[in-house]
Motif scaffolding. Structure first.
Motif, mmCIF file in Angstrom:
data_model
loop_
_atom_site.group_PDB
_atom_site.id
_atom_site.type_symbol
_atom_site.label_atom_id
_atom_site.label_comp_id
_atom_site.label_asym_id
_atom_site.label_seq_id
_atom_site.Cartn_x
_atom_site.Cartn_y
_atom_site.Cartn_z
ATOM 1 N N CYS A 60 6.536 26.747 43.899
ATOM 2 C CA CYS A 60 7.702 26.513 43.038
ATOM 3 C C CYS A 60 7.308 26.010 41.646
ATOM 4 C CB CYS A 60 8.642 25.496 43.674
ATOM 5 S SG CYS A 60 9.348 26.065 45.234
ATOM 6 N N HIS A 61 6.230 25.252 41.580
ATOM 7 C CA HIS A 61 5.860 24.654 40.286
ATOM 8 C C HIS A 61 4.812 25.470 39.539
ATOM 9 C CE1 HIS A 61 8.366 21.123 40.717
ATOM 10 N NE2 HIS A 61 7.979 21.039 41.977
ATOM 11 N N THR A 69 10.128 30.113 37.732
ATOM 12 C CA THR A 69 11.578 30.218 37.603
ATOM 13 C C THR A 69 12.274 29.274 38.589
ATOM 14 O OG1 THR A 69 11.440 32.086 39.109
ATOM 15 C CG2 THR A 69 11.665 32.594 36.772
ATOM 16 N N ILE A 70 11.523 28.797 39.602
ATOM 17 C CA ILE A 70 12.138 27.915 40.600
ATOM 18 C C ILE A 70 12.002 26.435 40.212
ATOM 19 C CG2 ILE A 70 12.214 27.286 43.048
ATOM 20 C CD1 ILE A 70 10.660 29.968 43.548
ATOM 21 N N GLY A 71 10.778 26.015 39.978
ATOM 22 C CA GLY A 71 10.546 24.593 39.714
ATOM 23 C C GLY A 71 10.020 24.338 38.314
ATOM 24 N N PRO A 72 10.274 23.134 37.807
ATOM 25 C CA PRO A 72 9.840 22.806 36.440
ATOM 26 C C PRO A 72 8.317 22.678 36.324
ATOM 27 C CG PRO A 72 10.740 20.857 37.525
ATOM 28 C CD PRO A 72 10.974 22.017 38.449
ATOM 29 N N THR A 97 20.338 20.771 39.035
ATOM 30 C CA THR A 97 21.179 21.921 38.724
ATOM 31 C C THR A 97 20.426 22.876 37.806
ATOM 32 O OG1 THR A 97 22.953 20.282 38.660
ATOM 33 C CG2 THR A 97 23.541 22.521 38.054
ATOM 34 N N THR A 98 20.471 24.149 38.121
ATOM 35 C CA THR A 98 19.838 25.141 37.254
ATOM 36 C C THR A 98 20.686 25.308 35.996
ATOM 37 O OG1 THR A 98 21.066 27.008 38.165
ATOM 38 C CG2 THR A 98 19.002 26.442 39.261
ATOM 39 N N PRO A 99 20.113 25.943 34.940
ATOM 40 C CA PRO A 99 20.926 26.195 33.735
ATOM 41 C C PRO A 99 22.161 27.031 34.040
ATOM 42 C CG PRO A 99 18.590 26.572 33.295
ATOM 43 C CD PRO A 99 18.710 26.327 34.767
ATOM 44 N N GLN A 100 22.110 27.792 35.168
ATOM 45 C CA GLN A 100 23.263 28.623 35.543
ATOM 46 C C GLN A 100 24.274 27.853 36.385
ATOM 47 O OE1 GLN A 100 19.970 29.742 36.100
ATOM 48 N NE2 GLN A 100 20.026 30.794 34.116
ATOM 49 N N GLN A 102 23.672 26.434 39.302
ATOM 50 C CA GLN A 102 23.392 26.482 40.740
ATOM 51 C C GLN A 102 22.606 25.236 41.148
ATOM 52 O OE1 GLN A 102 24.463 29.128 42.675
ATOM 53 N NE2 GLN A 102 25.456 29.833 40.786
ATOM 54 N N ASN A 104 19.617 23.163 42.425
ATOM 55 C CA ASN A 104 18.179 23.374 42.321
ATOM 56 C C ASN A 104 17.532 22.357 43.247
ATOM 57 O OD1 ASN A 104 16.196 24.870 41.145
ATOM 58 N ND2 ASN A 104 15.932 23.507 39.405
#
Ligand code: HEC
Length: 143
Positions: A60-61, A69-72, A97-100, A102, A104
């Protein structure tokens, strides 16, 4: 008698001063630089952290902790995140929360002994990446 008492309070005062001003390493956190890198070679813990990170966190990272795209990107996160915040997030997980808009989700790893046991090694690796002390890819290990 009086002089002894003076000596005692004198030394207590001096010790308090030394500890208080951070003159001794006592009060400074050992986590400031949790890795050692000499001639481009990392200590055992940091190397282990590299391996553990790429065993699971990278999914994810991202490889080299650069984010996906999943984790920062933890290279970015650890510029401000403290050790305690890092530890808490990894153990307890977090829902953001994702920018969309959703949810996270990062699940906590408190029941994964391989992560709990090597949390400090993973921290050392990611911190070295974040500090710019360690480049991407598999590091060389100091022997
Ligand atoms: C299944 C995907 C996934 C895995 C695997 C994963 N994470 Fe995360 N992690 C996330 C997501 C998503 C976030 C962001 C949560 C949020 O928005 O608050 C996050 C956040 C974090 C943060 C906080 C970052 C910040 O900027 O505050 C840290 C630290 C972290 N993860 C460390 C780790 C470590 C170490 C591992 C491996 C042991 C790991 N993560 C494994 C998905 C994952």
């Amino acid at each position: 008698m009086k002089f002894t008492r003076f000596l005692v309070s004198f030394f207590i005062g001096i010790s308090a001063l030394i500890v208080g001003t951070g003159f001794l390493p006592l009060s400074s956190s050992a986590q400031d630089t949790p890795y050692t890198i000499v001639d481009g070679k990392v200590d055992k813990g940091t190397y282990n952290g590299y391996r553990r990170f790429h065993g699971i966190c990278h999914t994810c990272h991202g490889p080299d902790a650069l984010g996906s795209t999943i984790g920062p990107s933890l290279v970015e996160s650890l510029k401000t995140l403290t050790y305690d915040e890092f530890k808490k997030t990894v153990l307890e997980g977090r829902v953001g929360t994702t920018p969309q808009g959703q949810p996270n989700v990062m699940l906590g790893f408190s029941t994964n002994p391989d992560i709990v046991k090597y949390l400090d090694d993973i921290y050392a690796y990611v911190k070295a990446r974040s500090d710019g002390a360690l480049g991407p890819g598999r590091p060389q290990k100091k022997r």
